[in-house]
Design an enzyme around this catalytic site. Sequence first.
Site, short mmCIF file in Angstrom:
data_model
loop_
_atom_site.label_atom_id
_atom_site.label_comp_id
_atom_site.label_asym_id
_atom_site.label_seq_id
_atom_site.Cartn_x
_atom_site.Cartn_y
_atom_site.Cartn_z
CE LYS A 266 -1.15 2.11 3.63
NZ LYS A 266 -1.58 2.45 4.99
CB CYS A 337 -18.52 4.84 2.12
SG CYS A 337 -18.95 3.10 1.94
CB CYS A 344 -26.61 4.23 3.26
SG CYS A 344 -25.28 3.03 3.54
CB CYS A 347 -24.46 7.54 -0.01
SG CYS A 347 -23.36 6.95 -1.29
S1 SF4 Z 1 -24.78 3.55 -0.23
FE1 SF4 Z 1 -22.93 4.83 -0.24
S2 SF4 Z 1 -22.37 5.02 1.92
FE2 SF4 Z 1 -23.79 3.29 1.76
S3 SF4 Z 1 -22.47 1.48 1.55
FE3 SF4 Z 1 -23.01 2.17 -0.52
S4 SF4 Z 1 -21.35 3.55 -1.15
FE4 SF4 Z 1 -21.21 3.29 1.08
#
Ligand code: SF4
Length: 368
Positions: A266, A337, A344, A347
């Site tokens: 990494k 996230c 979510c 998001c």
């Molecule tokens: S909806 Fe967005 S915040 Fe939720 S798990 Fe999926 S990418 Fe991650």
Amino acid sequence: MRAIPNCFKALYAVHKSRIQVMASRNRKRIGNTAAVGGDVPGDVSKKTTSRSRQAIKIEFEPDVNNEEKPDLMSLKDGIEVPMIKSETGDGDTQTEGPTQVLKSEDATASGSTDAATTPAKNKRSKREPLKVEPPSNWQKVLENIKIMRSTKTAAVDTMGCERTADLTVDPKIQRFQTLVSLMLSSQTKDQVTYAAMERLKARGLTVQSMLDVDEKELGDLLNPVSFYKRKSIYIKKAAKMLRDSYADDIPATVEDLMSLPGVGPKMAYICMNAAWNENVGIGVDTHVHRIANRLKWTGVKGTNDPEKTREALESWMPKELWQETNILLVGFGQEICRPVGPKCDTCLNKDICPSSTAKTKKPKKLKA
Ligand code: SF4
């Protein structure tokens, strides 16, 4: 009540004194071992030693080996103990052994398996790299992530390893500072790494200054970076290797970077990007690993280690996107996230992400 015969009392006294002698020897042995290990609290060895009656020196696997063998903590005697992993709010992995290994150096982000007592031995896998089909909606998902990241308000945007070098000094020194920043960043929040880098730069952060500085003073400057004692040893060893083999510069390949103590894949890939501006691979940390798996960008089955995640992503993602992927997903992981409690609801991918917890529920059909 019957009196205890004198012969039993005498036997008990002899037995008790033998136990005390044995306990005293064990304590001495534990003290010596803990002094060698440095990072490991004495009570960890004590618990183990009292059972086996052997002095046990605890050795952690280095960062690179952690990525290859992420779920085991090796003890010197060949005992391997399953570890409990969790992620800090910043996405750093915490690793807990069955005893209180975590309390070694840093309460905020500790338990790193990159704290090896010997330089990392980096074994590159000879197997075929993992290949997965491109996810059907990846462009839309990525576009949404870019929109969410456009404010650039995540810690990585201002305090990430790419932001820590002193831009007024010689490029060679800047590259060294970027490498040191990456070495400190493992299992440590960006804010803590950044503050430590500021202290180091104020004292003078060059290969020569790291060769000159006393290990104790260096450790004090790094504290509270997780495993600062181990990392100060690594930095001094790396500085010597850079002086002897690279004319005070850092190596310019992933393989050579990984030959430095405490540097895993990494760090090497991010370093190639940040220090050399070379696009040779995606730097996969816990944020990238977690998000890629949540989005099923690593295939239906997912991956269980960051190196496989890197291979999976590189198998379908256009190369011109590799360089920006790390910082994009790290910031997304820091703000939205998140490892625990992803947001979510806010998001933009909530309706297309396979791991969303905020998908719109279909209304129930009404009975006729
Ligand atoms: S909806 Fe967005 S915040 Fe939720 S798990 Fe999926 S990418 Fe991650």
